[in-house]
Design a protein around this motif. Structure first.
Motif, PDB file in Angstrom:
ATOM      1  N   TRP A 305       0.818  -1.213   0.000  1.00 44.96           N
ATOM      2  CA  TRP A 305       0.000   0.000   0.000  1.00 44.96           C
ATOM      3  C   TRP A 305       0.852   1.264   0.000  1.00 44.96           C
ATOM      4  CZ3 TRP A 305      -4.515  -0.259  -1.814  1.00 44.96           C
ATOM      5  CH2 TRP A 305      -5.308  -1.380  -1.622  1.00 44.96           C
ATOM      6  N   THR A 306       2.064   1.179   0.506  1.00 44.23           N
ATOM      7  CA  THR A 306       2.965   2.329   0.394  1.00 44.23           C
ATOM      8  C   THR A 306       3.305   2.586  -1.068  1.00 44.23           C
ATOM      9  OG1 THR A 306       3.929   1.898   2.572  1.00 44.23           O
ATOM     10  CG2 THR A 306       5.205   3.260   1.058  1.00 44.23           C
ATOM     11  N   TYR A 307       3.551   1.521  -1.813  1.00 43.53           N
ATOM     12  CA  TYR A 307       3.817   1.673  -3.242  1.00 43.53           C
ATOM     13  C   TYR A 307       2.591   2.216  -3.973  1.00 43.53           C
ATOM     14  CZ  TYR A 307       8.456  -0.400  -3.730  1.00 43.53           C
ATOM     15  OH  TYR A 307       9.815  -0.631  -3.684  1.00 43.53           O
ATOM     16  N   VAL A 308       1.420   1.641  -3.703  1.00 39.19           N
ATOM     17  CA  VAL A 308       0.210   2.044  -4.426  1.00 39.19           C
ATOM     18  C   VAL A 308      -0.169   3.480  -4.102  1.00 39.19           C
ATOM     19  CG1 VAL A 308      -2.256   1.599  -4.688  1.00 39.19           C
ATOM     20  CG2 VAL A 308      -0.647  -0.315  -4.637  1.00 39.19           C
ATOM     21  N   LEU A 309      -0.341   3.764  -2.814  1.00 39.02           N
ATOM     22  CA  LEU A 309      -0.772   5.105  -2.413  1.00 39.02           C
ATOM     23  C   LEU A 309       0.321   6.141  -2.670  1.00 39.02           C
ATOM     24  CD1 LEU A 309      -2.618   4.233   0.922  1.00 39.02           C
ATOM     25  CD2 LEU A 309      -3.585   4.544  -1.367  1.00 39.02           C
ATOM     26  N   GLY A 310       1.571   5.749  -2.467  1.00 39.22           N
ATOM     27  CA  GLY A 310       2.666   6.676  -2.732  1.00 39.22           C
ATOM     28  C   GLY A 310       2.765   7.033  -4.200  1.00 39.22           C
ATOM     29  N   ALA A 311       2.580   6.029  -5.079  1.00 37.67           N
ATOM     30  CA  ALA A 311       2.616   6.301  -6.515  1.00 37.67           C
ATOM     31  C   ALA A 311       1.447   7.189  -6.937  1.00 37.67           C
ATOM     32  CB  ALA A 311       2.599   4.990  -7.292  1.00 37.67           C
ATOM     33  N   LEU A 312       0.268   6.937  -6.359  1.00 37.66           N
ATOM     34  CA  LEU A 312      -0.892   7.784  -6.674  1.00 37.66           C
ATOM     35  C   LEU A 312      -0.663   9.220  -6.209  1.00 37.66           C
ATOM     36  CD1 LEU A 312      -3.890   5.413  -5.795  1.00 37.66           C
ATOM     37  CD2 LEU A 312      -3.169   6.174  -8.067  1.00 37.66           C
ATOM     38  N   GLY A 319       0.893  15.755 -11.625  1.00 38.89           N
ATOM     39  CA  GLY A 319      -0.181  16.263 -12.472  1.00 38.89           C
ATOM     40  C   GLY A 319      -0.539  17.697 -12.158  1.00 38.89           C
ATOM     41  N   LEU A 320      -0.509  18.071 -10.891  1.00 41.23           N
ATOM     42  CA  LEU A 320      -0.784  19.457 -10.506  1.00 41.23           C
ATOM     43  C   LEU A 320       0.286  20.400 -11.043  1.00 41.23           C
ATOM     44  CD1 LEU A 320      -1.966  18.961  -6.806  1.00 41.23           C
ATOM     45  CD2 LEU A 320      -3.379  19.530  -8.795  1.00 41.23           C
ATOM     46  N   VAL A 321       1.530  19.929 -11.037  1.00 41.48           N
ATOM     47  CA  VAL A 321       2.611  20.746 -11.591  1.00 41.48           C
ATOM     48  C   VAL A 321       2.380  20.995 -13.076  1.00 41.48           C
ATOM     49  CG1 VAL A 321       5.082  20.791 -12.126  1.00 41.48           C
ATOM     50  CG2 VAL A 321       4.308  20.015  -9.874  1.00 41.48           C
ATOM     51  N   PHE A 322       2.041  19.936 -13.810  1.00 43.33           N
ATOM     52  CA  PHE A 322       1.794  20.094 -15.245  1.00 43.33           C
ATOM     53  C   PHE A 322       0.560  20.959 -15.502  1.00 43.33           C
ATOM     54  CE2 PHE A 322      -0.101  18.564 -19.265  1.00 43.33           C
ATOM     55  CZ  PHE A 322       0.924  18.933 -20.132  1.00 43.33           C
ATOM     56  N   PHE A 378       8.830  13.320  -6.046  1.00 47.40           N
ATOM     57  CA  PHE A 378       7.784  12.892  -5.109  1.00 47.40           C
ATOM     58  C   PHE A 378       7.804  11.373  -4.913  1.00 47.40           C
ATOM     59  CE2 PHE A 378       5.836  16.984  -6.500  1.00 47.40           C
ATOM     60  CZ  PHE A 378       5.805  17.585  -5.248  1.00 47.40           C
ATOM     61  N   GLY A 379       8.264  10.635  -5.937  1.00 49.90           N
ATOM     62  CA  GLY A 379       8.397   9.187  -5.774  1.00 49.90           C
ATOM     63  C   GLY A 379       9.412   8.841  -4.698  1.00 49.90           C
ATOM     64  N   ILE A 380      10.505   9.591  -4.639  1.00 53.34           N
ATOM     65  CA  ILE A 380      11.507   9.376  -3.593  1.00 53.34           C
ATOM     66  C   ILE A 380      10.918   9.682  -2.217  1.00 53.34           C
ATOM     67  CG2 ILE A 380      13.685  10.249  -2.664  1.00 53.34           C
ATOM     68  CD1 ILE A 380      14.662  10.592  -5.513  1.00 53.34           C
ATOM     69  N   ILE A 381      10.116  10.743  -2.145  1.00 50.80           N
ATOM     70  CA  ILE A 381       9.563  11.171  -0.856  1.00 50.80           C
ATOM     71  C   ILE A 381       8.464  10.230  -0.373  1.00 50.80           C
ATOM     72  CG2 ILE A 381       8.359  13.031   0.354  1.00 50.80           C
ATOM     73  CD1 ILE A 381      11.261  13.623  -0.371  1.00 50.80           C
ATOM     74  N   PHE A 382       7.547   9.860  -1.268  1.00 45.15           N
ATOM     75  CA  PHE A 382       6.357   9.118  -0.863  1.00 45.15           C
ATOM     76  C   PHE A 382       6.484   7.599  -1.000  1.00 45.15           C
ATOM     77  CE2 PHE A 382       4.228  13.208  -2.332  1.00 45.15           C
ATOM     78  CZ  PHE A 382       4.140  13.711  -1.040  1.00 45.15           C
ATOM     79  N   VAL A 383       7.508   7.125  -1.720  1.00 50.37           N
ATOM     80  CA  VAL A 383       7.648   5.678  -1.917  1.00 50.37           C
ATOM     81  C   VAL A 383       8.995   5.174  -1.397  1.00 50.37           C
ATOM     82  CG1 VAL A 383       7.655   3.781  -3.586  1.00 50.37           C
ATOM     83  CG2 VAL A 383       6.107   5.723  -3.922  1.00 50.37           C
TER      84      VAL A 383
END
Length: 430
Positions: A305-312, A319-322, A378-383
């Motif tokens: 769930w860390t991978y799933v929720l972190g990736a989301l 997406g917000l940046v873009f 963000f992948g480094i931070i959240f995953v």
């Protein structure tokens, strides 16, 4: 004394003795001291430098991130140290690319010669099948170097890792790992995955039995059959696919396909569960020398769930940046985002072109690159960091007093560093 022993005089004879010798010292805890704020700014800065240098800085970026993770990991309160540098990685990458270019070039020449010799007689079904086979031969030619790169990358990383001033190391045995990995992979495929625990165990044992901390060698104990409990979710997923699939064929009731979709999704969790559980089982059976052992207790559900929720979460932030760049760019171009999608090729009509238009188009390109860059950050931070932290804090070292007797080892010199791993894109993990 328990009531079982008092009522049954033979009960004690039927009990298996599970007692083990008490460790000479309490288990050593592993601490993780990383924080999201400092890591975010480090990841963002290195990502921007990589972007500005057109990817040239990525060797130093990976080194700086790795140094942060190593220093944040502190067994017994003593942080680990990573001594690698970006220049080693760059030189290794250039050597690997040069070698692979020559190797694949000669292989393509050989394929062309074989193709002209074998396929010159016609263009029937057999010839077309042979063309497809020869087209995939290049991938097969690269597979040995993928395994080679994995072993060499691990050897380089450990040779540049120190704890309490003592270096880790790995024996130079990459080609032995290559042919074993190929043979075990073929056996696993032929067994339809049923012998995956055999492959996992023996390849792990090959690597661990050649790993050192100072002058003391690691040993991988246990049996490969001990890993079958980690396979249970693979079996569940397979049953959800095969069973309903047969019912669809036999009864022509496509409603059973719903369960096959569930089974396909279940495979994702099965993969994560196997990786985490096999790590835990093998970790508990590792030893350093004759006295030092380990206790590992990572939880598969938490990692999944860390991978799933972190990736989301990382995808949402990217997406917000873009979206922010797109909003500003469309305003400069005098269009809405929906207009941009609707116009298509007409967007570049000469009547629409202006300085503001080109500036807005440039912002779109920058926004797309910023989205990819921010997703990595963000992948480094959240995953990456939460998963690493979980593995670290759920690991303990037994009989840690014996670590004081371990002496220093000589430094391993590796010319190509992680070059093959970077060239083949199998060394992207921290």
């Amino acid at each position: 004394m328990s009531s079982d022993f008092s009522n049954d005089p033979f009960a004690r004879l039927r009990q298996s003795d599970t007692r083990v010798a008490a460790p000479s010292s309490p288990p050593m805890e592993l601490e993780y001291r990383g924080e999201q704020g400092p890591l975010f700014w480090l990841a963002l800065k290195t990502a921007l430098l990589t972007l500005v240098t057109l990817g040239f800085y990525r060797f130093w970026a990976k080194t700086r991130i790795r140094k942060y993770f190593w220093s944040a990991t502190a067994p017994g309160g003593d942080p680990m140290e990573y001594t690698g540098n970006g220049l080693e990685k760059l030189l290794g990458f250039l050597i690997a690319v040069a070698f692979l270019a020559i190797y694949l070039g000669l292989f393509q020449v050989l394929l062309s010669f074989v193709g002209m010799s074998v396929l010159s007689g016609g263009d029937g079904p057999e010839a077309r099948a042979m063309q497809v086979l020869l087209g995939q031969a290049t991938l097969l030619a690269v597979i040995p170097f993928i395994f080679y790169a994995q072993y060499r990358a691990r050897r380089y990383i450990l040779s540049r890792t120190r704890w309490r001033g003592v270096r880790f190391g790995v024996d130079a045995a990459a080609w032995g790992y290559v042919w074993r990995a190929i043979v075990h992979s073929i056996i696993t495929i032929l067994s339809l995955g049923l012998l995956l625990p055999r492959q996992t165990f023996w390849l792990e044992k090959y690597k661990i039995d050649r790993t050192w901390y100072g002058n003391t060698k690691f040993v991988q104990g246990g049996k490969w059959t001990n890993l079958y409990p980690a396979m249970k979710h693979y079996f569940i997923a397979a049953a959800l696919i095969v069973g309903p699939g047969l019912l669809v064929v036999l009864q022509d009731q496509f409603v059973w396909l719903f369960f096959t979709f569930i089974g396909a999704a279940w495979f994702y969790y099965a993969f994560a569960y196997y990786r985490v559980e096999s790590f835990r089982i093998l970790g508990d059976q590792k030893r350093l020398g004759d006295r030092v052992g380990f206790i590992t207790a990572p939880r598969a559900a938490k990692v999944f769930w860390t991978y799933v929720l972190g990736a989301l979460l990382a995808s949402t932030c990217a997406g917000l940046v873009f979206s922010a760049f797109s909003l500003v760019a469309s305003n400069f171009m005098g269009l809405t985002t929906l207009d941009l999608l609707a116009l298509g090729d007409q967007l570049f009509d000469p009547n629409n072109l202006s300085v503001a238009f080109f500036f807005g188009a440039a912002l779109f390109v920058i926004g797309y690159i910023a989205m990819l860059l921010s997703y990595g950050v963000f992948g480094i931070i959240f995953v990456s960091q939460p998963v690493l932290e979980h593995y670290v804090v759920e690991t303990k070292i037994l009989n840690s007093d014996a670590l004081d007797d371990i002496q220093q080892r000589s430094r391993d010199e590796m010319v190509e560093a992680e070059g093959f791993a970077d060239a083949l894109d199998v060394g992207a993990a921290i």
